[in-house]
Design a protein around this motif. Structure first.
Motif, PDB file in Angstrom:
ATOM      1  N   GLU A 144      -9.380  -2.960  -1.458  1.00  0.00           N
ATOM      2  CA  GLU A 144     -10.822  -2.829  -1.237  1.00  0.00           C
ATOM      3  C   GLU A 144     -11.296  -3.989  -0.364  1.00  0.00           C
ATOM      4  OE1 GLU A 144     -12.776  -2.717  -4.976  1.00  0.00           O
ATOM      5  OE2 GLU A 144     -12.101  -0.680  -5.467  1.00  0.00           O
TER       6      GLU A 144
ATOM      7  N   TYR B 218      -3.279   2.123  -7.548  1.00  0.00           N
ATOM      8  CA  TYR B 218      -3.559   0.825  -6.940  1.00  0.00           C
ATOM      9  C   TYR B 218      -4.101   1.061  -5.532  1.00  0.00           C
ATOM     10  CZ  TYR B 218      -1.026  -1.619 -10.633  1.00  0.00           C
ATOM     11  OH  TYR B 218      -0.623  -2.131 -11.840  1.00  0.00           O
ATOM     12  N   GLY B 219      -4.941   0.152  -5.071  1.00  0.00           N
ATOM     13  CA  GLY B 219      -5.446   0.264  -3.712  1.00  0.00           C
ATOM     14  C   GLY B 219      -6.145  -1.006  -3.278  1.00  0.00           C
TER      15      GLY B 219
ATOM     16  N   ALA C  32       0.816  -1.212   0.000  1.00  0.00           N
ATOM     17  CA  ALA C  32       0.000   0.000   0.000  1.00  0.00           C
ATOM     18  C   ALA C  32       0.851   1.264   0.000  1.00  0.00           C
ATOM     19  CB  ALA C  32      -0.924  -0.014   1.217  1.00  0.00           C
TER      20      ALA C  32
ATOM     21  N   SER D 216      -0.055   5.229  -7.258  1.00  0.00           N
ATOM     22  CA  SER D 216      -1.272   5.751  -6.644  1.00  0.00           C
ATOM     23  C   SER D 216      -2.559   5.191  -7.235  1.00  0.00           C
ATOM     24  CB  SER D 216      -1.288   7.277  -6.761  1.00  0.00           C
ATOM     25  OG  SER D 216      -1.235   7.675  -8.127  1.00  0.00           O
TER      26      SER D 216
END
Length: 625
Positions: A625, A622-623, A615, A620
């Motif tokens: 959930e 990518y994230g 993370a 930026s």
């Protein structure tokens, strides 16, 4: 060398298939094979050895890693088939990455296919012809035929005798003067190649150790691959096979093996059959960089010299080595070496021509996979004929370990008369490679204990006893070899290979850890353990056809932290292995744990810590959930 063949050839084997079955040589080959995948821990394995993971940490990152397209990140992993162990490890990594929210698509292919279609890459420079090798060019432009992100089932030789020999693995993909093995497109954070060059000429062991410790520290920090284990080799023989000298170089004296009673005298008997999981790729000594190919060719060609279990030189083609200054080394050939196919006596002319016109050819016309051995930086190492049977290698600097390096140790040569036919013709390298001389080893003469009989691809390689073998009248080799025939028999399935060994159909084979106790208890077979210096790795593709985030060191580091190495060693390999963290085993005198960063164990293992690192370091878009 694998399969109790003449071990000196393993110095040419930078890469090795893992878990396919083989007898150890100087460094050994990684065996394994779990037919019972239920023993594989899927919960991190922290309870099995007291290694605590960080799974209990709580985060609010989410369960799924999502990419720029809004879909879960899914990586492609190619692995070599032929061993249940390799497949089991692939499945375990898939499960571990699942805890990170990352999907993994598995593709199993034969080892040689993995090398040719996935590891090798192709590049066409603006001012030259297309070239294909394991490091064909810059990572933005040189890509493999098939796309991949992760590669499993391959081992890197760590050369604990001569650790500076690992240089081809860690030469930047930007350097193209000589062929190297950086197929994954790694750009070191520090000048590893330069440090290895400095260490290779350092005569003070303490200073040399300090330099090498820094190299292995950088590699553990950069994580160009996930170094996950060094296995113990389990070498299975029929109980009546005698003459074996157990040790890290098991197989260096394979010409002296015989069938009979313990303590009995050797005599010539029938066939010796080695059960193999992988076939050869090529019989061309210029293009061999794998153990399976080296094994087959090694039956017919001895090479320059070997090293025994105590690192002593075992003279073969080269009768003596002289040096006064540890910088200039003179090699003298025996006077009874004869090429086949009418090429006459092996002389210094053959060696000097081969070194200068193949190993050091600027355009690498012959496709030599080991060119970097014969260069110092960008400059070729001078070689000079000093007599009809002698030549001198003139190193630019003092190198006390040169004799043990994979340069002349186990080196091959081809007849000058053969090579010069193709040297200056269009596409000469491929034409030489396709010639009958290479494909059927017709030039071998009296230079090996056996001569080529036939090679049925993916089935069997057969060689017959060489009645004119040059060592036959040398003390200690009287009447060698002691088998009328020597063959490598390929089995597509591990279970079939082991069944053939149990029934006596094959004389020797590699034993997976899951079956070691069974063959140790049988009266008809014996199992010999040897240390292994091939490092099992999970490669990260940092080239243009790999996941672009793998070019970020911290992303690779996080992925390495997310895989429990202890589970692989203890649960999958049944304890016949040691956890690895860098490109050197802990039994090596050059290993310094104070410099090495650990991943996949203790506080540096766990989904929570790995996800947090992802993370923090993914781009930026990518994230979780």
């Amino acid at each position: 060398m694998a399969f109790d063949n003449n071990v000196q050839l393993d110095r040419r084997s930078l890469l090795r298939t893992l878990g396919a079955g083989g007898i150890a040589g100087i460094a050994g080959c990684t065996e394994g094979g779990s037919d019972d995948t239920s023993t594989t821990s899927t919960d991190g394995g922290g309870d099995s050895d007291g290694t605590e993971s960080t799974e209990t940490q709580t985060t609010d990152l989410g369960d799924t890693l999502v990419g720029p397209d809004g879909e879960q990140v899914s990586l492609s992993m190619v692995y070599s088939t032929g061993s249940e162990t390799t497949k089991t490890i692939a499945q375990f990594v898939q499960q571990e990455y699942g805890k990170l929210g990352v999907g993994v698509e598995l593709t199993g292919v034969p080892f040689n296919t993995m090398l040719s279609k996935y590891a090798q890459n192709t590049y066409t420079p603006d001012d030259g012809e297309e070239r294909t090798s394991f490091n064909a060019g810059p990572r933005d432009e040189a890509t493999s035929q098939e796309q991949w992100d992760l590669m499993l089932g391959i081992g890197f030789n760590s050369y604990p005798r001569t650790p500076t020999a690992i240089r081809p693995f860690w030469t930047s993909e930007e350097k193209r003067q000589q062929s190297t093995v950086n197929f994954y497109g790694y750009r070191p954070s520090e000048d590893i190649a330069g440090m290895l060059d400095t260490a290779s000429k350092e005569t003070d062991d303490a200073r040399r150790q300090a330099i090498l410790a820094n190299v292995f520290g950088v590699l553990s920090h950069d994580q160009p691959v996930n170094f996950y284990e060094f296995s113990v080799d389990l070498n299975g023989f029929q109980n009546d096979i005698q003459g074996i000298d157990p040790g890290p170089s098991i197989g260096y004296n394979y010409q002296q093996y015989f069938r009979g009673d313990s303590g009995g005298s050797p005599s010539v008997t029938g066939a010796y059959s080695a059960g193999a999981g992988t076939d050869a790729k090529t019989l061309n000594p210029i293009r061999i960089n794998d153990t399976s190919s080296a094994n087959r060719l090694g039956l017919t060609l001895d090479g320059a010299y070997s090293l025994d279990n105590e690192n002593n030189v075992v003279p073969l083609w080269v009768e003596s080595i002289d040096t006064d200054d540890k910088q200039n080394y003179e090699f003298t050939l025996r006077d009874d070496l004869q090429w086949g196919a009418g090429y006459g006596q092996m002389t210094a002319d053959d060696w000097v021509y081969f070194i200068e016109e193949v190993h050091q050819a600027p355009e690498n016309w012959a496709g030599d996979v080991n060119q970097s051995d014969w260069f110092h930086g960008e400059d070729p190492i001078p070689v000079e004929k000093t007599g009809t049977l002698s030549f001198e290698v003139q190193l630019p600097e003092v190198d006390p370990a040169f004799v043990m390096k994979p340069v002349m140790w186990g080196a091959y040569c081809l007849p000058k008369g053969l090579v010069e036919q193709y040297r200056d013709v269009e596409d000469g390298g491929n034409k030489l490679n396709q010639s009958k001389a290479i494909q059927e080893i017709t030039y071998s003469g009296n230079l090996g204990p056996y001569t080529f009989e036939r090679w049925d691809r993916e089935s069997v390689f057969v060689a017959k006893r060489n009645e004119n073998y040059y060592l036959r009248d040398v003390e200690g080799y009287d009447g060698t070899p002691y088998f009328e025939e020597y063959k490598y028999q390929v089995f597509g399935e591990e279970s079939t290979r082991l069944s053939a060994f149990e029934t006596g159909e094959v004389s020797a084979t590699g034993i997976p850890s899951s079956k070691a106790s069974k063959f140790e208890e049988l009266e008809s077979t014996k199992v010999i353990q040897t240390p292994n210096a091939f490092c099992s790795i999970l490669a990260y593709n940092q080239r243009a056809n790999g996941w672009d985030q793998l070019r970020t060191r911290e992303v690779r580091y996080a992925l390495s932290m997310g895989v429990n190495k202890t589970t692989i060693v203890e649960n999958i390999d049944r304890g016949y292995a040691e956890v690895a963290h860098t490109h050197q085993p802990e039994f090596s005198e050059w290993f310094d744990d104070s410099k090495v960063e650990t991943t996949g164990v203790g506080e540096n293992y766990g989904a929570a810590i790995a996800k947090q690192m992802l993370a923090d370091n993914l781009s930026s878009d990518y994230g979780f959930e």
